[in-house]
Write an enzyme that holds these catalytic residues in place. Structure first.
Site, PDB file in Angstrom:
ATOM      1  N   LYS A  96      16.069   8.679  71.922  1.00  0.00           N
ATOM      2  CA  LYS A  96      16.035   7.493  71.662  1.00  0.00           C
ATOM      3  C   LYS A  96      16.176   6.940  73.375  1.00  0.00           C
ATOM      4  CE  LYS A  96      17.513   6.298  67.009  1.00  0.00           C
ATOM      5  NZ  LYS A  96      17.805   7.671  66.478  1.00  0.00           N
TER       6      LYS A  96
HETATM    7  O1  LIG Z   1      14.570   7.476  64.994  1.00  0.00           O
HETATM    8  C1  LIG Z   1      14.940   7.483  63.978  1.00  0.00           C
HETATM    9  O2  LIG Z   1      15.061   8.861  63.893  1.00  0.00           O
HETATM   10  C2  LIG Z   1      15.885   7.165  63.475  1.00  0.00           C
HETATM   11  C3  LIG Z   1      15.685   5.733  62.963  1.00  0.00           C
HETATM   12  C4  LIG Z   1      16.194   4.673  62.320  1.00  0.00           C
HETATM   13  O3  LIG Z   1      15.280   3.308  62.577  1.00  0.00           O
HETATM   14  N1  LIG Z   1      16.748   4.929  61.688  1.00  0.00           N
HETATM   15  C5  LIG Z   1      17.108   6.508  61.240  1.00  0.00           C
HETATM   16  O4  LIG Z   1      18.223   6.579  60.305  1.00  0.00           O
HETATM   17  N2  LIG Z   1      16.709   7.007  62.344  1.00  0.00           N
HETATM   18  C6  LIG Z   1      17.581   8.548  62.477  1.00  0.00           C
HETATM   19  O5  LIG Z   1      17.438   9.300  60.945  1.00  0.00           O
HETATM   20  C7  LIG Z   1      18.371  10.267  60.486  1.00  0.00           C
HETATM   21  C8  LIG Z   1      18.687   9.671  58.742  1.00  0.00           C
HETATM   22  O6  LIG Z   1      19.819  10.850  58.573  1.00  0.00           O
HETATM   23  P1  LIG Z   1      19.860  10.409  57.273  1.00  0.00           P
HETATM   24  O7  LIG Z   1      19.990   9.072  56.994  1.00  0.00           O
HETATM   25  O8  LIG Z   1      21.011  10.749  57.091  1.00  0.00           O
HETATM   26  O9  LIG Z   1      18.591  10.513  56.541  1.00  0.00           O
HETATM   27  C9  LIG Z   1      19.478   9.733  61.617  1.00  0.00           C
HETATM   28  O10 LIG Z   1      19.317  10.623  62.566  1.00  0.00           O
HETATM   29  C10 LIG Z   1      19.168   8.698  62.438  1.00  0.00           C
HETATM   30  O11 LIG Z   1      19.634   8.627  63.392  1.00  0.00           O
END
Ligand SMILES: O=C(O)c1cc(=O)[nH]c(=O)n1[C@@H]1O[C@H](COP(=O)(O)O)[C@@H](O)[C@H]1O
Length: 270
Positions: A96
């Protein structure tokens, strides 16, 4: 990797699953902590067990930076392992980033040349000159935050600006950047109902959709509103897969969860 190659992998594996590698020493099984490099040992075991069910891996850089040099080394070993053993798998550095052009170029070099990731997540807030440096690398992609999965997305992203929500403005404006064909966009699975309108602005772009699993997003809703003829989706799940078990069977448990999601995806691809 080009969009076409990614779509071919999706068709071949009947999966558009991206597995997050947010590796946290407080969450990995106790027996791994005796290893010389517990972060890498965990990642290797997860990759070995799950690679047939997914088309992408997404290490979130924060989880490695948190351990300083040891964390960065584990990240380096992880991307090297992926590139050597699974060159057909798309890799995302979830960093990011976003800064003035001169600095953005250094970030791009760090993730595309030094670490050899296929893509990096980028925040759009600083605009054109902070994003275009990431688009100068053939075969590499910047994945721009559009409408994120978290509650804070409603603070700014959905706020109307000159008659349009800010996230719509981001999609429209970025579509005109130089080499915008190398852009993908993040849209949270928790906001699937927005995908119909998003597809009107970026009908052919790949979308990275995190938020299925621990954050409660629905795969079926995401597919209903966001899937295109070329699929156009990478759906990410992290904690629900990699921390499916805290025991010595963690890799098998992760594989079972990944397979479950892959099987649901295969049905959506029919
Ligand atoms: O850019 C991302 O990957 C991201 C964007 C977003 O809007 N929401 C989001 O959860 N993420 C990332 O996606 C992953 C989600 O993880 P879980 O919630 O464990 O499935 C994490 O690494 C967050 O930083």
């Amino acid at each position: 990797m080009t969009n076409r190659e990614l779509t071919e992998q999706i068709r071949k594996k009947r999966s558009f699953l991206c597995i997050g590698l947010d590796t946290d020493l407080d969450k990995i099984p106790g027996h791994l902590k005796q290893e010389e490099d517990p972060l890498f040992s965990f990642n290797k075991a997860i990759i070995d067990a799950t690679h047939e069910y997914c088309v992408a891996y997404k290490p979130n850089i924060a989880f490695y930076e948190a351990y300083g040099l040891a964390g960065w080394k584990a990240l380096e070993k992880t991307i090297e392992y992926l590139n050597e053993h699974h060159p057909d798998i798309f890799t995302i550095a979830d960093a990011k980033r976003g800064d003035i052009g001169n600095t953005a170029t250094r970030y791009a070099k760090a993730f595309f040349e030094q670490l050899n990731f296929d893509s990096v997540t980028v925040a759009p807030y600083m605009g054109r000159d902070s994003v275009e440096p990431f688009l100068q690398f053939p075969g590499k992609h910047a994945i721009l935050l559009a409408l994120t999965s978290n509650q804070g997305a409603f603070d700014f992203q959905t706020t109307a600006y000159e008659g349009k929500a800010l996230y719509e403005r981001v999609l429209e404006t970025a579509s005109a950047y130089e080499h915008s064909e190398r852009l993908m966009y993040v849209v949270g699975a928790t906001k699937a109902e927005y995908l119909q309108d998003i597809r009107k602005i970026v009908p052919g772009s790949f979308l990275l959709v995190p938020g299925v699993g621990a954050q409660g997003g629905s795969l079926q809703e995401v597919c209903k509103y966001g899937m295109t003829e070329e699929v156009g989706l990478l759906v990410n799940s992290t904690r629900a897969i990699i921390y499916a078990s805290e025991g010595t069977d963690f890799a098998e448990a992760a594989a079972a969860k990944a397979k479950e999601l892959r099987d649901q995806m295969a049905k959506e691809l029919l």
